[in-house]
Motif scaffolding. Structure first.
Motif, mmCIF file in Angstrom:
data_model
loop_
_atom_site.group_PDB
_atom_site.id
_atom_site.type_symbol
_atom_site.label_atom_id
_atom_site.label_comp_id
_atom_site.label_asym_id
_atom_site.label_seq_id
_atom_site.Cartn_x
_atom_site.Cartn_y
_atom_site.Cartn_z
ATOM 1 N N UNK A 172 4.307 11.963 -9.901
ATOM 2 C CA UNK A 172 6.065 11.360 -9.941
ATOM 3 C C UNK A 172 6.189 9.587 -10.106
ATOM 4 N N UNK A 173 4.877 8.915 -8.995
ATOM 5 C CA UNK A 173 4.167 7.829 -9.534
ATOM 6 C C UNK A 173 4.652 7.409 -10.966
ATOM 7 N N UNK A 174 4.304 8.197 -11.942
ATOM 8 C CA UNK A 174 4.336 7.729 -13.641
ATOM 9 C C UNK A 174 5.489 7.469 -13.929
ATOM 10 N N UNK A 175 6.201 8.347 -13.370
ATOM 11 C CA UNK A 175 8.210 9.185 -14.013
ATOM 12 C C UNK A 175 8.738 7.702 -13.441
ATOM 13 N N UNK A 176 8.123 6.892 -12.180
ATOM 14 C CA UNK A 176 9.095 6.118 -11.892
ATOM 15 C C UNK A 176 8.498 5.112 -12.188
ATOM 16 N N UNK A 177 7.033 4.869 -12.732
ATOM 17 C CA UNK A 177 7.104 3.336 -13.462
ATOM 18 C C UNK A 177 7.706 3.291 -14.705
ATOM 19 N N UNK A 178 7.711 4.633 -15.728
ATOM 20 C CA UNK A 178 8.539 4.678 -16.950
ATOM 21 C C UNK A 178 9.797 4.428 -16.648
ATOM 22 N N UNK A 183 -2.894 22.479 -1.443
ATOM 23 C CA UNK A 183 -3.582 22.410 -1.481
ATOM 24 C C UNK A 183 -3.541 20.865 -1.931
ATOM 25 N N UNK A 184 -4.478 20.005 -1.597
ATOM 26 C CA UNK A 184 -4.967 18.106 -1.328
ATOM 27 C C UNK A 184 -4.669 18.470 -2.844
ATOM 28 N N UNK A 185 -5.473 18.388 -3.694
ATOM 29 C CA UNK A 185 -5.033 18.314 -5.332
ATOM 30 C C UNK A 185 -3.861 18.455 -5.752
ATOM 31 N N UNK A 192 -2.113 15.726 -4.801
ATOM 32 C CA UNK A 192 -2.085 14.492 -5.677
ATOM 33 C C UNK A 192 -2.216 14.346 -6.714
ATOM 34 N N UNK A 193 -2.180 15.717 -7.507
ATOM 35 C CA UNK A 193 -1.575 15.623 -9.108
ATOM 36 C C UNK A 193 -0.009 14.853 -9.366
ATOM 37 N N UNK A 194 1.182 15.682 -8.002
ATOM 38 C CA UNK A 194 2.271 15.809 -8.126
ATOM 39 C C UNK A 194 2.574 14.583 -7.749
ATOM 40 N N UNK A 195 2.015 13.710 -6.579
ATOM 41 C CA UNK A 195 2.125 11.931 -6.273
ATOM 42 C C UNK A 195 1.754 11.322 -7.567
ATOM 43 N N UNK A 196 1.147 11.423 -8.488
ATOM 44 C CA UNK A 196 0.915 10.875 -9.755
ATOM 45 C C UNK A 196 1.715 10.833 -10.211
ATOM 46 N N UNK A 204 0.922 -1.352 0.368
ATOM 47 C CA UNK A 204 0.271 -0.076 -0.080
ATOM 48 C C UNK A 204 0.966 1.201 0.105
ATOM 49 N N UNK A 205 0.879 2.258 -1.053
ATOM 50 C CA UNK A 205 1.159 3.545 -1.063
ATOM 51 C C UNK A 205 1.558 4.435 -0.007
ATOM 52 N N UNK A 206 1.278 4.784 0.707
ATOM 53 C CA UNK A 206 1.607 6.437 1.531
ATOM 54 C C UNK A 206 2.511 7.373 1.045
ATOM 55 N N UNK A 207 2.076 8.244 1.348
ATOM 56 C CA UNK A 207 2.653 9.565 1.261
ATOM 57 C C UNK A 207 2.775 9.808 2.511
ATOM 58 N N UNK A 208 3.871 11.190 2.229
ATOM 59 C CA UNK A 208 4.425 10.768 3.287
ATOM 60 C C UNK A 208 3.918 12.844 2.710
ATOM 61 N N UNK A 209 3.996 13.046 4.842
ATOM 62 C CA UNK A 209 3.375 14.479 4.879
ATOM 63 C C UNK A 209 4.390 15.395 5.101
#
Length: 65
Positions: free
Chosen positions: A31-37, A20-22, A25-29, A7-12
């Motif tokens: 970063x995760x896409x870049x890591x996968x690529x 802004x929580x939105x 969330x966009x930045x985390x998404x 389970x992915x946990x985000x650093x606070x």
């Protein structure tokens, strides 16, 4: 053996600045896409860089192609 995805946990942030929580969330998404690529590209490079166990090349003993 295959690892189960954890389970992915985000650093606070430790500071008291409100963000802004939105946007987070966009930045985390992204970063995760870049890591996968990057992971996929590294896997491709390692896979294509390997030497085949049996390349069906010329036999050393007979010299045939």
């Amino acid at each position: 053996m295959v690892d189960k995805p954890s389970k992915i946990t985000f650093i606070v942030a430790a500071n008291d600045n409100e963000s802004d929580p939105e946007a987070e969330a966009r930045i985390n998404a992204v970063v995760m896409d870049l890591a996968r690529l990057l992971g996929r590209q590294i896997a491709r490079d390692l896979f294509h860089g390997g030497v085949a166990a049996n390349d069906n090349g010329a036999s050393r003993e007979t010299g045939e192609d």
